[in-house]
Write a protein that holds these residues in place. Structure first.
Motif, PDB file in Angstrom:
ATOM      1  N   ALA A 124      98.655 118.455 -57.062  1.00 35.29           N
ATOM      2  CA  ALA A 124     100.188 118.010 -57.613  1.00 35.29           C
ATOM      3  C   ALA A 124      99.938 118.716 -58.882  1.00 35.29           C
ATOM      4  O   ALA A 124      99.080 118.516 -59.650  1.00 35.29           O
ATOM      5  CB  ALA A 124      99.863 116.517 -57.594  1.00 35.29           C
ATOM      6  N   ASP A 125     101.417 119.073 -59.108  1.00 31.81           N
ATOM      7  CA  ASP A 125     101.810 119.716 -60.409  1.00 31.81           C
ATOM      8  C   ASP A 125     100.963 120.921 -60.869  1.00 31.81           C
ATOM      9  O   ASP A 125     100.699 121.196 -61.911  1.00 31.81           O
ATOM     10  CB  ASP A 125     101.744 118.661 -61.480  1.00 31.81           C
ATOM     11  CG  ASP A 125     102.349 117.510 -61.184  1.00 31.81           C
ATOM     12  OD1 ASP A 125     103.625 117.614 -60.744  1.00 31.81           O
ATOM     13  OD2 ASP A 125     102.163 116.289 -61.618  1.00 31.81           O
ATOM     14  N   GLU A 170     102.166 125.439 -54.606  1.00 33.18           N
ATOM     15  CA  GLU A 170     102.904 124.197 -54.289  1.00 33.18           C
ATOM     16  C   GLU A 170     102.543 123.688 -53.039  1.00 33.18           C
ATOM     17  O   GLU A 170     102.201 124.347 -52.132  1.00 33.18           O
ATOM     18  CB  GLU A 170     104.390 124.848 -54.065  1.00 33.18           C
ATOM     19  CG  GLU A 170     105.478 123.619 -53.799  1.00 33.18           C
ATOM     20  CD  GLU A 170     106.583 124.338 -52.988  1.00 33.18           C
ATOM     21  OE1 GLU A 170     107.007 125.405 -53.139  1.00 33.18           O
ATOM     22  OE2 GLU A 170     107.157 123.277 -52.411  1.00 33.18           O
ATOM     23  N   ARG A 207     102.640 121.995 -49.672  1.00 34.50           N
ATOM     24  CA  ARG A 207     103.720 121.909 -48.932  1.00 34.50           C
ATOM     25  C   ARG A 207     103.514 121.231 -47.501  1.00 34.50           C
ATOM     26  O   ARG A 207     104.257 120.555 -46.853  1.00 34.50           O
ATOM     27  CB  ARG A 207     104.525 123.051 -48.544  1.00 34.50           C
ATOM     28  CG  ARG A 207     105.927 123.079 -48.817  1.00 34.50           C
ATOM     29  CD  ARG A 207     106.559 124.175 -48.514  1.00 34.50           C
ATOM     30  NE  ARG A 207     107.181 125.059 -49.552  1.00 34.50           N
ATOM     31  CZ  ARG A 207     107.814 126.270 -49.408  1.00 34.50           C
ATOM     32  NH1 ARG A 207     107.888 126.764 -48.226  1.00 34.50           N
ATOM     33  NH2 ARG A 207     108.037 126.955 -50.735  1.00 34.50           N
ATOM     34  N   PRO A 240      99.950 111.071 -55.709  1.00 35.48           N
ATOM     35  CA  PRO A 240     100.989 111.748 -56.382  1.00 35.48           C
ATOM     36  C   PRO A 240     102.263 111.462 -55.449  1.00 35.48           C
ATOM     37  O   PRO A 240     102.340 111.159 -54.346  1.00 35.48           O
ATOM     38  CB  PRO A 240     100.707 113.045 -56.438  1.00 35.48           C
ATOM     39  CG  PRO A 240      99.333 113.120 -56.326  1.00 35.48           C
ATOM     40  CD  PRO A 240      98.842 111.857 -55.393  1.00 35.48           C
ATOM     41  N   LYS A 241     103.504 111.088 -56.241  1.00 34.11           N
ATOM     42  CA  LYS A 241     104.688 110.784 -55.619  1.00 34.11           C
ATOM     43  C   LYS A 241     105.071 111.910 -54.688  1.00 34.11           C
ATOM     44  O   LYS A 241     105.596 111.798 -53.598  1.00 34.11           O
ATOM     45  CB  LYS A 241     105.586 110.551 -56.542  1.00 34.11           C
ATOM     46  CG  LYS A 241     105.563 109.393 -57.488  1.00 34.11           C
ATOM     47  CD  LYS A 241     106.550 108.256 -56.620  1.00 34.11           C
ATOM     48  CE  LYS A 241     106.271 106.808 -57.507  1.00 34.11           C
ATOM     49  NZ  LYS A 241     105.731 105.770 -56.319  1.00 34.11           N
ATOM     50  N   SER A 242     104.691 113.234 -55.075  1.00 38.68           N
ATOM     51  CA  SER A 242     105.162 114.209 -54.331  1.00 38.68           C
ATOM     52  C   SER A 242     104.541 114.478 -52.836  1.00 38.68           C
ATOM     53  O   SER A 242     105.208 114.897 -51.989  1.00 38.68           O
ATOM     54  CB  SER A 242     104.973 115.653 -55.239  1.00 38.68           C
ATOM     55  OG  SER A 242     103.565 115.741 -55.341  1.00 38.68           O
ATOM     56  N   ALA A 243     103.286 113.462 -52.822  1.00 39.10           N
ATOM     57  CA  ALA A 243     102.617 113.910 -51.457  1.00 39.10           C
ATOM     58  C   ALA A 243     103.149 112.611 -50.585  1.00 39.10           C
ATOM     59  O   ALA A 243     102.949 112.585 -49.309  1.00 39.10           O
ATOM     60  CB  ALA A 243     101.087 113.554 -51.651  1.00 39.10           C
TER      61      ALA A 243
END
Ligand code: NDP
Ligand code: PHD
Length: 365
Positions: free
Chosen positions: A25-26, A31, A33, A59-62
């Motif tokens: 993450a980050d 990146e 995906r 992580p929010k992104s996951a």
């Protein structure tokens, strides 16, 4: 800044997989995906599929990534795929990925003993990745498409063990005899099903299936040298290095501790002070190459008589550094010491990420 490489994680819901999610993450180079796991998880949002057990939040992104099944077609846009698959299923899945032309960095044991597969602890033997460069060069010369490949990360206890050995061998010459007794964290046993609390609480389990053999064998590959044509690694023979491991599971969440003793081949042996200085001075190549995750201090030599301790020392250099304490003379061999390494960071996912950073820096991905 160069464009980020697209990354995927296989076994994304497990102990190692969750650590990959945190480390990627980050990340400036990658990146994240695509996430893959078993058919039980496929089709669900990651937040619903993963039984999250990390002390850092997911992580929010996951959270909203839909978990895929582990077929290479789902990962075709990835420049690199990290695998934290259960070893029972990793073999055929990772093979299919490599055949589909994908670069795979695997935590599973399945391909570690293949002659042309590098077994890499990135703070110790990144030069073994030249095997991959040789494969890529050969394919290019033959006018073939860029091939897929696999790099294996070592067993987690082996990673902690070889970290202090590397500078010692480079400085004082070969080690003749090495013994290690491990105290391994429960996160090393994975989450499905994992070690039951009733077994490990108020207890020590003096057996981890296959672990001792892996430690004794993998150490000889990691400390071995590349063949002249860079096609494989010459393993150290039993005459060159004798290794004995005893492995125990203890009620620690993260961080494998090892009580090691060793004898050098050369006489006279170095002094305790020389051994400590050698460990302190060691700077891994990944740090010299300015890789993002490389530890600034590869080996932390601790002077307090009751350190290292897992809860206090496992996160040194964000879990990429290894701690060594109680360095002293041994009345049977030459020296003994206590080594602590974070089993899911430098012993697993962190090593995977650092290997990928080295491959990227060297133009192999
Ligand atoms: N934990 C550690 O410290 C270390 C582990 N390793 C190795 O890394 C690998 C992962 O270990 P760990 O994270 O501890 O294990 P876990 O049991 O925690 O995770 C296993 C992962 O594999 C997935 N999986 C299970 N069955 C299948 C299947 N049939 N098809 C596809 N995916 C499947 C699981 O998905 P689902 O959740 O959907 O079941 C899960 O994501 C193992 O090979 C292990 O030996 C290596 C070094 C250290
Ligand atoms: N066996 C290790 C973790 C592990 O899975 O190792 P390997 O990838 O070598 O099977 C432990 O229990 O702590």
């Amino acid at each position: 800044m160069a464009a980020q490489k697209v990354a995927g994680v296989l076994g994304a819901t497990g102990s190692v997989g969750q650590r990959f999610i945190l480390l990627l993450a980050d990340h400036p180079d990658f990146e994240l995906r695509v996430l893959g796991a078993s058919p039980r998880s496929a089709g669900k949002k990651y937040v619903d599929a993963a039984n999250w057990k990390q002390t850092d939040l997911m992580p929010k992104s996951a959270e909203n990534i839909i978990v895929s099944d582990c077929s290479s077609a789902n990962f075709k846009d990835c420049d690199i795929v990290f695998s934290g698959l259960d070893a029972e299923y990793a073999g055929p899945i990772e093979k299919e990925f490599v055949e589909a032309g994908i670069a795979v960095i695997s935590n599973a044991k399945n391909y570690r003993r293949e002659e042309d597969v590098p077994l890499v602890v990135p703070i110790v033997n990144p030069e073994h990745l030249d095997i991959i460069q040789q494969k890529l060069d050969t394919a290019k010369q033959a006018g073939k498409q860029r091939p897929g490949f696999i790099v294996c990360i070592s067993n987690c206890s082996t990673a902690g063990l070889v970290a202090p050995l590397k500078p010692l061998v480079d400085t004082f010459g070969p080690i003749d005899t090495l013994t290690t007794t491990t105290l391994q964290a429960i996160s090393g046993a994975g989450f499905s099903p994992g070690v039951p609390g009733i077994d490990v609480l108020d207890n020590i389990i003096p057996y981890i299936g296959g672990e001792e053999d892996k430690m004794e064998w993998e150490t000889k590959k990691i400390l071995g040298s590349l063949s002249a044509d860079k096609s494989h690694v010459e393993l150290l023979s039993p005459e060159e290095l004798k290794v004995s491991a005893q492995c125990n599971r203890v009620a620690v969440s993260d961080g494998h501790t090892e009580c090691i003793a060793l004898k050098f081949k050369n006489r006279p042996a170095p002094s305790v002070e020389q051994v400590k200085q050698c460990l302190r001075d060691y700077v891994c190549d990944a740090y010299k190459m300015k890789c993002h995750s490389a530890p600034e201090q590869t080996i932390h030599v601790l002077e307090q008589s009751d350190r290292p301790q897992p809860r206090l020392d496992r996160n040194r250099d964000r879990g990429y550094g290894v701690s060594v304490g109680r360095v002293r003379e041994d009345p049977v061999l030459d020296f003994k010491m206590v080594v602590l390494s974070h089993n899911t960071i430098i012993g697993a996912a962190g090593s995977g990420v650092l290997i990928a950073e080295i491959l990227l820096a060297k133009g192999m991905i």
